[in-house]
Write a protein that holds these residues in place. Structure first.
Motif, PDB file in Angstrom:
ATOM      1  N   GLN A  12     -17.566 -40.934 -49.221  1.00 33.66           N
ATOM      2  CA  GLN A  12     -16.389 -41.021 -48.360  1.00 33.66           C
ATOM      3  C   GLN A  12     -16.456 -40.551 -47.067  1.00 33.66           C
ATOM      4  OE1 GLN A  12     -14.025 -38.705 -51.364  1.00 33.66           O
ATOM      5  NE2 GLN A  12     -12.523 -39.969 -50.598  1.00 33.66           N
ATOM      6  N   PRO A  13     -15.978 -41.229 -46.013  1.00 32.40           N
ATOM      7  CA  PRO A  13     -16.327 -40.929 -44.780  1.00 32.40           C
ATOM      8  C   PRO A  13     -15.283 -39.391 -44.373  1.00 32.40           C
ATOM      9  CG  PRO A  13     -14.669 -42.705 -44.817  1.00 32.40           C
ATOM     10  CD  PRO A  13     -15.172 -42.571 -46.252  1.00 32.40           C
ATOM     11  N   ILE A  14     -15.915 -38.631 -43.680  1.00 33.25           N
ATOM     12  CA  ILE A  14     -15.483 -37.374 -43.453  1.00 33.25           C
ATOM     13  C   ILE A  14     -14.716 -37.409 -42.062  1.00 33.25           C
ATOM     14  CG2 ILE A  14     -16.021 -34.839 -43.173  1.00 33.25           C
ATOM     15  CD1 ILE A  14     -16.452 -35.954 -46.054  1.00 33.25           C
ATOM     16  N   PHE A  15     -13.319 -36.718 -42.265  1.00 35.50           N
ATOM     17  CA  PHE A  15     -12.810 -36.744 -40.950  1.00 35.50           C
ATOM     18  C   PHE A  15     -12.193 -35.208 -40.704  1.00 35.50           C
ATOM     19  CE2 PHE A  15     -11.933 -40.854 -42.656  1.00 35.50           C
ATOM     20  CZ  PHE A  15     -11.589 -41.774 -41.557  1.00 35.50           C
ATOM     21  N   GLU A  16     -12.366 -34.951 -39.378  1.00 39.11           N
ATOM     22  CA  GLU A  16     -11.673 -33.501 -39.001  1.00 39.11           C
ATOM     23  C   GLU A  16     -10.645 -34.228 -37.940  1.00 39.11           C
ATOM     24  OE1 GLU A  16     -14.294 -30.459 -37.939  1.00 39.11           O
ATOM     25  OE2 GLU A  16     -15.597 -30.766 -39.332  1.00 39.11           O
ATOM     26  N   ILE A  65     -13.903 -29.327 -30.366  1.00 38.95           N
ATOM     27  CA  ILE A  65     -14.298 -30.380 -30.309  1.00 38.95           C
ATOM     28  C   ILE A  65     -15.606 -30.316 -30.575  1.00 38.95           C
ATOM     29  CG2 ILE A  65     -14.786 -32.583 -29.163  1.00 38.95           C
ATOM     30  CD1 ILE A  65     -11.869 -32.183 -27.675  1.00 38.95           C
ATOM     31  N   ASN A  66     -16.367 -29.594 -29.810  1.00 39.10           N
ATOM     32  CA  ASN A  66     -17.835 -29.076 -29.904  1.00 39.10           C
ATOM     33  C   ASN A  66     -18.301 -28.657 -31.342  1.00 39.10           C
ATOM     34  OD1 ASN A  66     -18.530 -30.088 -27.370  1.00 39.10           O
ATOM     35  ND2 ASN A  66     -18.592 -28.125 -26.402  1.00 39.10           N
ATOM     36  N   GLY A  70     -20.555 -30.572 -33.874  1.00 39.83           N
ATOM     37  CA  GLY A  70     -21.797 -30.066 -34.572  1.00 39.83           C
ATOM     38  C   GLY A  70     -21.883 -30.395 -35.879  1.00 39.83           C
ATOM     39  N   ARG A  71     -20.660 -30.309 -36.890  1.00 37.76           N
ATOM     40  CA  ARG A  71     -20.848 -30.549 -38.024  1.00 37.76           C
ATOM     41  C   ARG A  71     -21.110 -32.089 -38.443  1.00 37.76           C
ATOM     42  NH1 ARG A  71     -16.922 -26.390 -37.618  1.00 37.76           N
ATOM     43  NH2 ARG A  71     -15.275 -27.857 -37.010  1.00 37.76           N
ATOM     44  N   ARG A  72     -21.068 -32.898 -37.505  1.00 40.34           N
ATOM     45  CA  ARG A  72     -21.328 -34.371 -37.407  1.00 40.34           C
ATOM     46  C   ARG A  72     -20.410 -34.967 -38.714  1.00 40.34           C
ATOM     47  NH1 ARG A  72     -27.757 -35.721 -36.533  1.00 40.34           N
ATOM     48  NH2 ARG A  72     -26.373 -37.786 -35.894  1.00 40.34           N
ATOM     49  N   PRO A  73     -19.232 -35.084 -38.402  1.00 37.06           N
ATOM     50  CA  PRO A  73     -18.181 -35.751 -39.376  1.00 37.06           C
ATOM     51  C   PRO A  73     -18.478 -37.090 -39.038  1.00 37.06           C
ATOM     52  CG  PRO A  73     -16.970 -34.826 -37.798  1.00 37.06           C
ATOM     53  CD  PRO A  73     -18.282 -34.210 -37.606  1.00 37.06           C
ATOM     54  N   LYS A 162     -23.367 -39.828 -31.076  1.00 36.70           N
ATOM     55  CA  LYS A 162     -24.355 -39.541 -32.208  1.00 36.70           C
ATOM     56  C   LYS A 162     -23.910 -39.755 -33.592  1.00 36.70           C
ATOM     57  CE  LYS A 162     -26.610 -35.980 -28.824  1.00 36.70           C
ATOM     58  NZ  LYS A 162     -27.114 -34.772 -28.893  1.00 36.70           N
ATOM     59  N   GLY A 163     -23.130 -40.769 -33.655  1.00 39.16           N
ATOM     60  CA  GLY A 163     -22.728 -40.894 -35.027  1.00 39.16           C
ATOM     61  C   GLY A 163     -21.500 -40.548 -35.382  1.00 39.16           C
TER      62      GLY A 163
END
Length: 282
Positions: A12-16, A65-66, A70-73, A162-163
């Motif tokens: 599943q794509p991860i969202f924040e 936001i940074n 950094g968790r790359r969701p 970065k993705g």
């Protein structure tokens, strides 16, 4: 050969979600935007890992936001702070977080201009003028793409790093929902095109949460692809509980069957203990 309906390496794509505004932190406004968006993302097959509230402070927004980047969701979605007033600071914060200068975006300029010209032509404004406050909404971080706002003035924005895709949406609920449905939902479905989620809820009376807890453990072991969350609607001595069931698979029917099986199992167990069960509308 892939078996139809089989759960195969689902990701599943991860969202924040980052909701922005002092009004949220002082308790003036309920965070209905986050509630709506989380439910919508879940129904589309995504997974929300965090919902964060931050005030109208550039440094704090940049930090949040940074941290999220950094968790790359797969997605970071901000809500609020895109308007013309001094406390609308989201674009400035995104600019600093991504290290991309704010610049007048031609497409965003066109969108904002057309909105205010339309307001003038329909008599909502006495004169047409693109003031610095109004132009502020067309100054986006370099490389960002504006998202048309079908309800209000401030465009949303799309930016990739970065993705991770960052989407910034206005805080006015109808505007946020309009941009999401017109542009963002389509994008989300590209990431979840082989995923189907099912979410159902039960209202339980006549049995307290501490008695339901071991039943949930049993049913979740029997149904490992279904997540069950209990939500008390009153203090422990009052037997009023909601149970929320969710499952995601590569088949709509499979997700529904798994949730249905779990609901049937736990309902039987609750009724045997003297409780009552009611299926809530979606």
């Amino acid at each position: 050969m892939r078996t139809p309906g089989r759960l195969v390496s689902l990701k599943q794509p991860i969202f924040e979600i980052v909701t922005i505004g002092n009004e949220l932190l002082i308790g003036k406004i309920l965070n209905t935007n986050a509630h709506w968006l989380a439910k919508r993302i879940t129904n589309l097959g995504g997974s929300v890992s965090r919902i964060i509230v931050v005030g109208d402070d550039v440094g704090n927004i940049v930090s949040v936001i940074n941290d999220a980047l950094g968790r790359r969701p797969d997605f970071v979605i901000t809500i609020g702070g895109l308007g013309p007033t001094f406390d609308d600071k989201t674009l400035e914060a995104i600019s600093k977080a991504f290290g991309k200068p704010l610049e007048l975006n031609k497409q965003a300029y066109k969108l904002v201009k057309e909105k205010y010209l339309g307001y003038y032509e329909t008599g909502l404004l006495k004169k047409f003028e693109l003031t610095p406050s109004r132009l502020k909404m067309a100054k986006l971080p370099a490389g960002a793409k504006p998202l048309y706002n079908p309800v209000g003035t401030a465009p949303g924005i799309f930016l990739e790093h970065k993705g991770t895709i960052l989407i910034a949406l206005p805080g006015v609920p109808k505007e946020m929902q309009g941009i999401f449905e017109d542009d963002v939902a389509i994008l989300v479905k590209r990431y979840t095109k082989n995923l189907f989620s099912c979410v159902e809820s039960l209202r339980i009376t006549g049995i307290v949460e501490s008695e339901i807890a071991p039943l949930i453990d049993v049913v979740m072991r029997e149904n490992p692809h279904v997540y069950i969350k209990s939500h008390p609607k009153a203090a422990e001595p009052t037997p009023l509980i909601e149970l929320h069931f969710s499952a995601t698979s590569d088949s709509e029917g499979l997700s529904e069957n798994r949730v249905g099986k779990a609901i049937e199992s736990i309902s039987g167990k609750i009724i045997k203990k003297g409780g009552a069960v009611e299926l809530l509308p979606a």
